[in-house]
Design an enzyme around this catalytic site. Sequence first.
Site, short mmCIF file in Angstrom:
data_model
loop_
_atom_site.label_atom_id
_atom_site.label_comp_id
_atom_site.label_asym_id
_atom_site.label_seq_id
_atom_site.Cartn_x
_atom_site.Cartn_y
_atom_site.Cartn_z
N HIS A 128 0.85 -1.20 -0.08
CA HIS A 128 -0.02 0.00 0.08
C HIS A 128 0.99 1.27 -0.20
O HIS A 128 1.76 1.44 -1.08
CB HIS A 128 -0.87 -0.15 1.11
CG HIS A 128 -2.08 1.01 1.34
ND1 HIS A 128 -2.71 1.68 0.20
CD2 HIS A 128 -3.06 1.36 2.30
CE1 HIS A 128 -3.61 2.60 0.56
NE2 HIS A 128 -3.85 2.21 1.97
N ASP A 167 2.50 5.04 -6.91
CA ASP A 167 3.77 5.21 -6.18
C ASP A 167 4.93 4.95 -7.20
O ASP A 167 6.20 4.99 -6.54
CB ASP A 167 3.69 3.85 -5.19
CG ASP A 167 2.69 4.09 -4.25
OD1 ASP A 167 1.77 3.50 -3.95
OD2 ASP A 167 2.92 5.18 -3.50
N HIS A 191 -2.76 -2.44 -9.62
CA HIS A 191 -3.75 -1.88 -8.56
C HIS A 191 -5.02 -2.76 -8.56
O HIS A 191 -5.43 -3.08 -9.59
CB HIS A 191 -4.09 -0.34 -9.20
CG HIS A 191 -4.60 0.42 -8.25
ND1 HIS A 191 -5.83 0.28 -7.84
CD2 HIS A 191 -3.76 1.49 -7.48
CE1 HIS A 191 -6.28 1.40 -6.94
NE2 HIS A 191 -4.85 1.97 -6.55
C1 SDX Z 1 -1.67 1.88 -3.32
O1 SDX Z 1 -6.25 0.57 -3.08
C2 SDX Z 1 -5.82 1.84 -3.31
O2 SDX Z 1 -6.45 2.84 -3.97
C3 SDX Z 1 -4.19 2.12 -3.07
C4 SDX Z 1 -3.82 3.45 -3.23
C5 SDX Z 1 -4.17 4.44 -2.65
O3 SDX Z 1 -4.38 5.67 -3.19
O4 SDX Z 1 -4.74 4.17 -1.66
O5 SDX Z 1 -3.82 3.57 -5.11
C6 SDX Z 1 -2.34 3.16 -3.22
O6 SDX Z 1 -1.43 1.09 -2.63
C7 SDX Z 1 -0.97 1.75 -4.94
C8 SDX Z 1 -0.60 0.26 -4.94
C9 SDX Z 1 0.99 0.25 -4.37
N1 SDX Z 1 1.46 -1.05 -4.26
C10 SDX Z 1 2.32 -1.64 -5.37
O7 SDX Z 1 2.86 -0.77 -6.17
C11 SDX Z 1 2.69 -2.66 -4.82
C12 SDX Z 1 2.92 -3.62 -6.13
N2 SDX Z 1 1.51 -4.09 -6.50
C13 SDX Z 1 0.89 -5.18 -6.13
O8 SDX Z 1 1.68 -5.93 -5.12
C14 SDX Z 1 -0.56 -5.23 -6.66
O9 SDX Z 1 -0.66 -4.75 -7.74
C15 SDX Z 1 -1.54 -4.46 -5.73
C16 SDX Z 1 -1.47 -4.82 -4.31
C17 SDX Z 1 -1.62 -3.06 -5.82
C18 SDX Z 1 -3.00 -5.05 -6.13
O10 SDX Z 1 -3.18 -6.29 -5.76
P1 SDX Z 1 -4.29 -7.26 -6.15
O11 SDX Z 1 -5.30 -6.42 -6.80
O12 SDX Z 1 -4.54 -8.22 -5.07
O13 SDX Z 1 -3.84 -8.15 -7.52
P2 SDX Z 1 -2.97 -9.42 -7.31
O14 SDX Z 1 -1.91 -9.23 -6.33
O15 SDX Z 1 -4.06 -10.63 -7.05
O16 SDX Z 1 -2.32 -9.48 -8.54
C19 SDX Z 1 -2.90 -10.08 -10.00
C20 SDX Z 1 -1.83 -10.68 -10.61
C21 SDX Z 1 -1.17 -11.64 -9.88
O17 SDX Z 1 -0.65 -12.48 -10.77
P3 SDX Z 1 -1.16 -14.20 -11.08
O18 SDX Z 1 -1.38 -14.86 -9.45
O19 SDX Z 1 -2.76 -13.94 -11.47
O20 SDX Z 1 -0.24 -14.93 -12.02
O21 SDX Z 1 -0.94 -9.84 -10.95
C22 SDX Z 1 0.47 -10.05 -10.31
C23 SDX Z 1 0.04 -10.88 -9.24
O22 SDX Z 1 1.02 -11.85 -9.06
N3 SDX Z 1 0.81 -8.81 -10.11
C24 SDX Z 1 2.31 -8.36 -10.20
C25 SDX Z 1 2.28 -7.12 -9.72
N4 SDX Z 1 0.95 -6.87 -9.19
C26 SDX Z 1 0.07 -7.77 -9.41
N5 SDX Z 1 3.42 -9.13 -10.71
C27 SDX Z 1 4.27 -8.29 -10.88
N6 SDX Z 1 4.35 -7.16 -10.14
C28 SDX Z 1 3.46 -6.32 -9.72
N7 SDX Z 1 3.60 -5.29 -9.21
#
Ligand code: SDX
Length: 442
Positions: free
Chosen positions: A282, A377, A321
Amino acid sequence: MATDTEATQGAAGVSGSDTLTITDNRTGQTYEVPIQDETIRATELRQIKVNPDDFGLMTYDPAYMATASCRSAVTFIDGDRGILEYRGYPIEQLAEKSTYLEVAYLLIHGKLPTQSELDEWTYQVTMHTFVHENIKEFMQGFRYDAHPMGMLLAATGAMSTFYPEASAVKDEEIRYAQVVRLIAKMPTLAAFSYRHNQGKPYVYPDNDLSYAGNFLSMIYKMTELKYQPDPRLEHALDVLFILHADHEQNCSTSAVRSVGSSQVDPYSAVAAGVAALYGPLHGGANEAVLRMLRRIGDVSNVPSFIEGVKSGNERLMGFGHRVYKNFDPRAKIIKKAVEEVFEVTGKNPLLNVATELEKIALEDEYFISRKLYPNVDFYSGLIYEALGMPVEMFPVLFAIGRTSGWIAQWLEMIDDSEQKIARPRQIYTGGRRLDYVPINGR
Ligand code: SDX
């Protein structure tokens, strides 16, 4: 799908009525459940039973992937179209034309202020930037290398002990005083945690400066009589605060709403938001992005890093996201602000690594199929670093901006007659009616 104007009006289905007909094949019974705002009330499912004394059906939705927890008029997001609006105003216009204090007013009061309202709001916030001296002493109790987000978390919660009247959450006058204090004091607490880490004396607020300018002064002022912030850096930081101000029911806002639903004071509820934002998935992602860029080091290492991501050994921090399945509009605005800051500070070579990562990721099927785009981010850390902030301060800066959104959402929850204390149900998977075994029998 994310809420979309047409969809929320509920296009009438085949039968022409906004209802769901559910057939329980266990009993052959059918049920008519009303559809409103593209949702059904989960409690409607309780009527679906096999035996009369059953609890009835529930929904099971880990991480709330498809569960609306509230009605809100604060922030609108359309994840497929990359739309973000605060109280209906597009983020692009607010970032270009507004200021953080005006946006905080908009989020909290639900309308743009008149000049006199903005002047009064600015005066109130400015006159409440100091914190009780005991808070300064309290913060000096942390180790020299304590993470500033942990310090902010503790200090925010501690503020509830300095304003015990804040527990009167239904008293609008008392409540408003805490709203002003939280907006006014978060930068002070954040700056104190930075100065603690640096082993430098704490700098008191300078009420002659703007909201962002005063923060920069509390961070960077040394022996000069009066700190003069560079207006370009001051503006870039103010825009970053605007972009981070709110984002509907994200993890930390949901924490504030859930903890606040027990009618605890707003400092304790906001402290829960700080705690959630601390996490690397997050608000801690901006810190993780900079560490990732530093680890990659050079554009030549990007292809091998991308392979690491695709093989599951790495996560591309700052990408992906839960809601945005297209670009995050904030990332586009921040990328522009990066150039403005680099005019002053000089270009950070890590920007080349970031833009190469973005270029490759946006062309690669692995990221396209998972709809992974740069989020807020991905670039923000480059600006924070250019401002001279250590990576540990990045989530703290996020928290300063998000405080106005947390407060707006908390106020909306407190006044929402549909809301009550948050208490989800569970699917129990443990043992039942076990007999106690004496320790010598285990
Ligand atoms: C913020 O919710 C909000 O509004 C948050 C925010 C706000 O203003 O409050 O926007 C701020 O928190 C932005 C997000 C910051 N986090 C990151 O950048 C961390 C990296 N991103 C992730 O960990 C992920 O994308 C999330 C946590 C942001 C979202 O996760 P989800 O919706 O639960 O998606 P997921 O983890 O289930 O991913 C779906 C797929 C998966 O692959 P498979 O298992 O289907 O093969 O996408 C992959 C994940 O492995 N994946 C990524 C990835 N993000 C998701 N793979 C590589 N790198 C990534 N960054």
